[in-house]
Design a protein around this motif. Structure first.
Motif, PDB file in Angstrom:
ATOM      1  N   ASP A  10      45.017  63.229  35.333  1.00 50.32           N
ATOM      2  CA  ASP A  10      43.700  63.699  35.439  1.00 50.32           C
ATOM      3  C   ASP A  10      44.181  64.758  36.316  1.00 50.32           C
ATOM      4  O   ASP A  10      42.858  65.483  36.562  1.00 50.32           O
ATOM      5  N   GLY A  11      45.227  64.995  36.900  1.00 49.48           N
ATOM      6  CA  GLY A  11      45.378  65.807  37.893  1.00 49.48           C
ATOM      7  C   GLY A  11      44.749  65.640  39.444  1.00 49.48           C
ATOM      8  O   GLY A  11      44.844  66.476  40.436  1.00 49.48           O
ATOM      9  N   LYS A  12      44.241  64.591  39.379  1.00 50.87           N
ATOM     10  CA  LYS A  12      43.607  64.116  40.837  1.00 50.87           C
ATOM     11  C   LYS A  12      44.079  62.783  41.428  1.00 50.87           C
ATOM     12  O   LYS A  12      44.988  62.886  41.971  1.00 50.87           O
ATOM     13  N   SER A  13      43.618  61.703  40.733  1.00 53.33           N
ATOM     14  CA  SER A  13      44.179  60.294  41.096  1.00 53.33           C
ATOM     15  C   SER A  13      45.323  60.022  40.304  1.00 53.33           C
ATOM     16  O   SER A  13      46.146  59.185  40.768  1.00 53.33           O
ATOM     17  N   ARG A  14      45.734  60.602  39.047  1.00 50.22           N
ATOM     18  CA  ARG A  14      46.835  60.526  38.528  1.00 50.22           C
ATOM     19  C   ARG A  14      47.416  61.868  38.088  1.00 50.22           C
ATOM     20  O   ARG A  14      47.175  62.605  37.292  1.00 50.22           O
ATOM     21  N   LYS A  15      48.312  62.256  38.978  1.00 48.58           N
ATOM     22  CA  LYS A  15      48.951  63.661  39.051  1.00 48.58           C
ATOM     23  C   LYS A  15      50.113  63.595  38.029  1.00 48.58           C
ATOM     24  O   LYS A  15      50.546  62.609  37.692  1.00 48.58           O
ATOM     25  N   LEU A  16      50.574  64.728  37.539  1.00 47.06           N
ATOM     26  CA  LEU A  16      51.724  64.910  36.778  1.00 47.06           C
ATOM     27  C   LEU A  16      52.965  64.352  37.173  1.00 47.06           C
ATOM     28  O   LEU A  16      53.712  63.673  36.609  1.00 47.06           O
ATOM     29  N   GLU A  17      53.062  64.235  38.610  1.00 47.45           N
ATOM     30  CA  GLU A  17      54.248  63.452  39.456  1.00 47.45           C
ATOM     31  C   GLU A  17      54.186  62.041  39.101  1.00 47.45           C
ATOM     32  O   GLU A  17      55.163  61.498  39.333  1.00 47.45           O
TER      33      GLU A  17
END
Length: 101
Positions: A36-43
């Motif tokens: 989601d780019g916030k709590s679940r980042k691509l990393e």
């Protein structure tokens, strides 16, 4: 559940992220990898069973296309695309914004 593909939007049905819309970054037989780019980042994406997700939309945004083709995507791009989805905007604004010539 529909045939989920990379770049699709899904709704989390279980867990701490219940009720949140997330992009599918990877698909496995039983699992999807969500961001989601916030709590679940691509990393550090979230691995979740497909049955714990509900298909929302086959997104046509630039971010979804980049995820499908394996191009580089940033967390900011993901957040903006999700915000545009929530507000109902057509997400063509993923391009660079400028004064134009």
């Amino acid at each position: 559940m529909e045939d989920v593909q990379k770049g699709d939007l899904v709704l989390s049905l279980n867990g701490r992220d219940q009720g949140k819309a997330l992009f599918v970054a990877e698909v496995d037989d039983l699992y999807v990898v969500l961001v989601d780019g916030k709590s679940r980042k691509l990393e550090h994406p979230k691995r979740k069973k497909i049955r714990h997700c509900k298909f929302l939309a086959r997104e046509a945004s630039r971010v979804a296309e980049k995820l499908r083709t394996g191009e580089r995507v940033t967390n900011v791009d993901v957040r903006r695309a999700l915000a545009a989805f929530h507000t109902g905007e057509v997400s063509q604004s993923d391009d660079e914004t400028g004064g134009g010539s």
